[in-house]
Design an enzyme around this catalytic site. Structure first.
Site, PDB file in Angstrom:
ATOM      1  N   ARG A 174     -11.627  31.324  29.131  1.00 50.47           N
ATOM      2  CA  ARG A 174     -10.408  30.711  28.570  1.00 50.47           C
ATOM      3  C   ARG A 174     -10.749  29.772  27.414  1.00 50.47           C
ATOM      4  O   ARG A 174      -9.868  29.246  26.755  1.00 50.47           O
ATOM      5  CB  ARG A 174      -9.626  29.982  29.660  1.00 50.47           C
ATOM      6  CG  ARG A 174      -9.025  30.978  30.634  1.00 50.47           C
ATOM      7  CD  ARG A 174      -8.010  30.360  31.572  1.00 50.47           C
ATOM      8  NE  ARG A 174      -7.621  31.343  32.559  1.00 50.47           N
ATOM      9  CZ  ARG A 174      -8.162  31.476  33.733  1.00 50.47           C
ATOM     10  NH1 ARG A 174      -9.129  30.664  34.107  1.00 50.47           N
ATOM     11  NH2 ARG A 174      -7.772  32.410  34.574  1.00 50.47           N
ATOM     12  N   HIS A 193     -23.552  35.707  33.032  1.00 51.20           N
ATOM     13  CA  HIS A 193     -22.890  36.889  32.457  1.00 51.20           C
ATOM     14  C   HIS A 193     -22.382  36.533  31.058  1.00 51.20           C
ATOM     15  O   HIS A 193     -21.666  35.561  30.887  1.00 51.20           O
ATOM     16  CB  HIS A 193     -21.724  37.324  33.359  1.00 51.20           C
ATOM     17  CG  HIS A 193     -21.177  38.680  33.060  1.00 51.20           C
ATOM     18  ND1 HIS A 193     -20.789  39.070  31.789  1.00 51.20           N
ATOM     19  CD2 HIS A 193     -20.937  39.752  33.869  1.00 51.20           C
ATOM     20  CE1 HIS A 193     -20.342  40.320  31.836  1.00 51.20           C
ATOM     21  NE2 HIS A 193     -20.422  40.751  33.081  1.00 51.20           N
ATOM     22  N   TYR A 229     -17.178  38.679  27.429  1.00 53.54           N
ATOM     23  CA  TYR A 229     -16.745  40.040  27.083  1.00 53.54           C
ATOM     24  C   TYR A 229     -16.523  40.204  25.590  1.00 53.54           C
ATOM     25  O   TYR A 229     -16.421  41.325  25.090  1.00 53.54           O
ATOM     26  CB  TYR A 229     -15.446  40.385  27.817  1.00 53.54           C
ATOM     27  CG  TYR A 229     -15.603  40.521  29.305  1.00 53.54           C
ATOM     28  CD1 TYR A 229     -16.756  41.073  29.857  1.00 53.54           C
ATOM     29  CD2 TYR A 229     -14.593  40.109  30.167  1.00 53.54           C
ATOM     30  CE1 TYR A 229     -16.902  41.199  31.225  1.00 53.54           C
ATOM     31  CE2 TYR A 229     -14.726  40.241  31.541  1.00 53.54           C
ATOM     32  CZ  TYR A 229     -15.882  40.783  32.065  1.00 53.54           C
ATOM     33  OH  TYR A 229     -16.016  40.913  33.413  1.00 53.54           O
ATOM     34  N   HIS A 288     -22.852  43.402  28.756  1.00 57.73           N
ATOM     35  CA  HIS A 288     -22.349  44.771  28.591  1.00 57.73           C
ATOM     36  C   HIS A 288     -22.992  45.336  27.325  1.00 57.73           C
ATOM     37  O   HIS A 288     -22.877  44.718  26.270  1.00 57.73           O
ATOM     38  CB  HIS A 288     -20.828  44.774  28.464  1.00 57.73           C
ATOM     39  CG  HIS A 288     -20.137  44.320  29.714  1.00 57.73           C
ATOM     40  ND1 HIS A 288     -18.776  44.286  29.839  1.00 57.73           N
ATOM     41  CD2 HIS A 288     -20.625  43.897  30.911  1.00 57.73           C
ATOM     42  CE1 HIS A 288     -18.446  43.862  31.051  1.00 57.73           C
ATOM     43  NE2 HIS A 288     -19.563  43.602  31.719  1.00 57.73           N
ATOM     44  N   GLU A 332     -25.854  46.006  31.812  1.00 53.35           N
ATOM     45  CA  GLU A 332     -25.002  46.385  32.938  1.00 53.35           C
ATOM     46  C   GLU A 332     -24.604  47.854  32.831  1.00 53.35           C
ATOM     47  O   GLU A 332     -24.290  48.349  31.742  1.00 53.35           O
ATOM     48  CB  GLU A 332     -23.750  45.494  32.991  1.00 53.35           C
ATOM     49  CG  GLU A 332     -22.849  45.823  34.185  1.00 53.35           C
ATOM     50  CD  GLU A 332     -21.769  44.785  34.468  1.00 53.35           C
ATOM     51  OE1 GLU A 332     -21.771  43.712  33.829  1.00 53.35           O
ATOM     52  OE2 GLU A 332     -20.927  45.076  35.341  1.00 53.35           O
ATOM     53  N   ASP A 352     -23.561  48.039  38.656  1.00 50.97           N
ATOM     54  CA  ASP A 352     -22.249  47.664  39.174  1.00 50.97           C
ATOM     55  C   ASP A 352     -21.701  48.850  39.984  1.00 50.97           C
ATOM     56  O   ASP A 352     -21.521  49.945  39.437  1.00 50.97           O
ATOM     57  CB  ASP A 352     -21.334  47.311  37.996  1.00 50.97           C
ATOM     58  CG  ASP A 352     -19.986  46.770  38.422  1.00 50.97           C
ATOM     59  OD1 ASP A 352     -19.325  47.421  39.257  1.00 50.97           O
ATOM     60  OD2 ASP A 352     -19.596  45.714  37.914  1.00 50.97           O
ATOM     61  N   HIS A 369     -18.481  50.321  38.651  1.00 51.80           N
ATOM     62  CA  HIS A 369     -18.685  51.023  37.375  1.00 51.80           C
ATOM     63  C   HIS A 369     -19.403  52.362  37.560  1.00 51.80           C
ATOM     64  O   HIS A 369     -19.003  53.359  36.966  1.00 51.80           O
ATOM     65  CB  HIS A 369     -19.506  50.161  36.410  1.00 51.80           C
ATOM     66  CG  HIS A 369     -18.831  48.881  36.012  1.00 51.80           C
ATOM     67  ND1 HIS A 369     -19.430  47.949  35.209  1.00 51.80           N
ATOM     68  CD2 HIS A 369     -17.601  48.399  36.313  1.00 51.80           C
ATOM     69  CE1 HIS A 369     -18.594  46.928  35.026  1.00 51.80           C
ATOM     70  NE2 HIS A 369     -17.484  47.180  35.691  1.00 51.80           N
ATOM     71  N   HIS A 411     -24.014  44.375  41.120  1.00 51.03           N
ATOM     72  CA  HIS A 411     -22.638  43.876  41.202  1.00 51.03           C
ATOM     73  C   HIS A 411     -21.957  44.693  42.287  1.00 51.03           C
ATOM     74  O   HIS A 411     -21.862  45.920  42.166  1.00 51.03           O
ATOM     75  CB  HIS A 411     -21.901  44.089  39.881  1.00 51.03           C
ATOM     76  CG  HIS A 411     -22.227  43.067  38.836  1.00 51.03           C
ATOM     77  ND1 HIS A 411     -21.922  43.256  37.511  1.00 51.03           N
ATOM     78  CD2 HIS A 411     -22.802  41.841  38.936  1.00 51.03           C
ATOM     79  CE1 HIS A 411     -22.313  42.166  36.827  1.00 51.03           C
ATOM     80  NE2 HIS A 411     -22.854  41.314  37.671  1.00 51.03           N
ATOM     81  N   ASP A 431     -12.709  51.267  35.399  1.00 44.73           N
ATOM     82  CA  ASP A 431     -13.168  49.875  35.538  1.00 44.73           C
ATOM     83  C   ASP A 431     -12.088  48.920  36.033  1.00 44.73           C
ATOM     84  O   ASP A 431     -11.729  47.958  35.356  1.00 44.73           O
ATOM     85  CB  ASP A 431     -13.778  49.358  34.211  1.00 44.73           C
ATOM     86  CG  ASP A 431     -14.493  48.019  34.401  1.00 44.73           C
ATOM     87  OD1 ASP A 431     -14.536  47.499  35.535  1.00 44.73           O
ATOM     88  OD2 ASP A 431     -15.006  47.501  33.390  1.00 44.73           O
ATOM     89  N   HIS A 444     -11.724  46.697  39.369  1.00 45.48           N
ATOM     90  CA  HIS A 444     -12.397  46.305  40.614  1.00 45.48           C
ATOM     91  C   HIS A 444     -11.391  46.137  41.749  1.00 45.48           C
ATOM     92  O   HIS A 444     -10.246  45.774  41.510  1.00 45.48           O
ATOM     93  CB  HIS A 444     -13.131  44.970  40.424  1.00 45.48           C
ATOM     94  CG  HIS A 444     -14.180  45.017  39.364  1.00 45.48           C
ATOM     95  ND1 HIS A 444     -15.075  44.005  39.176  1.00 45.48           N
ATOM     96  CD2 HIS A 444     -14.495  45.949  38.434  1.00 45.48           C
ATOM     97  CE1 HIS A 444     -15.890  44.304  38.168  1.00 45.48           C
ATOM     98  NE2 HIS A 444     -15.547  45.485  37.695  1.00 45.48           N
ATOM     99  N   GLU A 496     -17.799  40.673  42.420  1.00 41.09           N
ATOM    100  CA  GLU A 496     -16.860  40.416  41.312  1.00 41.09           C
ATOM    101  C   GLU A 496     -15.524  41.053  41.673  1.00 41.09           C
ATOM    102  O   GLU A 496     -14.900  41.735  40.860  1.00 41.09           O
ATOM    103  CB  GLU A 496     -17.342  41.065  40.013  1.00 41.09           C
ATOM    104  CG  GLU A 496     -18.725  40.743  39.571  1.00 41.09           C
ATOM    105  CD  GLU A 496     -19.121  41.548  38.333  1.00 41.09           C
ATOM    106  OE1 GLU A 496     -19.127  42.795  38.394  1.00 41.09           O
ATOM    107  OE2 GLU A 496     -19.417  40.913  37.321  1.00 41.09           O
TER     108      GLU A 496
END
Ligand code: FE
Ligand code: FE
Ligand code: ZN
Length: 279
Positions: A37, A67, A70, A107, A142, A178, A181, A213, A226, A228, A258
């Protein structure tokens, strides 16, 4: 030892994440290096990080997994985005040297426009720029679901990136698998995890695998979506996770949840997984 933790918010500081992990029965955790954020995320103080390192040692934690945000795209066709990503990741790696044995997951990126091969070369170029032979942090690619032009949904693509990394720093590169994924990418990790890890070993090498993950998926095998899901509520199912967390090939690795949960939901999933684990 069963190393199990979940994604926590960095907004309360570093030591706070360690304490939160302890309070929910975790012995590791993952966090975003920047609060997604954005606003209000202060730079951590050296005292705060030192307090976390002490907590990790005293409680025999597996290394926390940082991590990358994104918003980074190491494979972008836009040179400015690649440069921004390279500088930001280099800065984060310098900071992580304060945490012994730290892991840094990112990623691999999306090759929008210029194609898979060029994207793979850009990712390797970035790694060759930011990695140093004497760093203590391991950087993890990942495994991705294969949504859009995502690179890294096939084990061969990860192998191709690693092969292009200079030999003197190649030991600093690993993989984070993951479960949501890889299932979305078409690997039947819930049905036959032994076969998937054997394939990973053949193509990438199990010695590169440093973290898992652990997520259920809202979508069936090969969906490339993708999304989760909570453990046991998705297409991988509780029996799938029973097999995965007890798999000989990966039992020693740290597992990071996650799943769509708040902290109390994570506490329940951690307790559930611990009850399913055969030591
Ligand atoms: Fe991720
Ligand atoms: Fe993940
Ligand atoms: Zn995901």
């Amino acid at each position: 030892m069963f190393y199990i933790g979940c994604h926590l918010s960095v907004s309360g500081g570093y030591e706070h994440m360690g304490k939160e992990a302890l309070s929910i029965g975790a012995n590791t955790f993952q966090y975003f290096t920047k609060n997604p954020r954005g606003r209000g995320s202060k730079e951590p103080t050296p005292e705060d990080v030192a307090a976390l390192v002490k907590l990790l040692e005293e409680n025999n934690f597996a290394p926390p997994l940082a991590h990358a945000p994104y918003t980074y795209n190491p494979a972008s066709k836009d040179e400015n985005i690649r440069e921004y990503t390279t500088e930001a990741m280099a800065k984060e790696l310098r900071f992580l040297e304060a945490i012994p044995g730290a892991l840094y997951n990112f990623h691999p990126g999306c090759h929008v426009g210029q194609g898979l091969e060029v994207g793979i070369q850009y990712i390797a170029d970035l790694l060759n720029t930011i990695l140093t032979p004497d760093q203590n942090t391991t950087v993890l690619l990942e495994t991705m679901a294969g949504k859009g032009t995502e690179i890294g949904s096939k084990f061969e693509e990860l192998r191709a990136i690693i092969d292009l990394v200079n030999e003197d720093v190649r030991g600093k590169v690993g993989v984070c698998l993951d479960t949501c994924h890889v299932s979305d990418a078409g690997y039947d990790i819930a049905g036959d995890p032994d076969a998937v890890f054997a394939e990973f070993d053949r193509i990438v090498g199990l010695d590169r695998l440093k973290a898992i993950h652990i997520n259920d998926s809202k979508n069936p095998l090969g969906a490339h979506k993708d999304r989760h899901e909570k453990i046991g509520d998705g297409f991988l199912g509780i029996e799938g996770f029973d097999k995965i967390i007890n798999c000989k090939a990966v039992k020693h690795l740290p597992f990071y949840l996650e799943t769509p949960n708040e902290v109390d939901g994570y506490a329940k999933e951690i307790a559930l997984l611990k009850s399913m684990r055969k030591e």
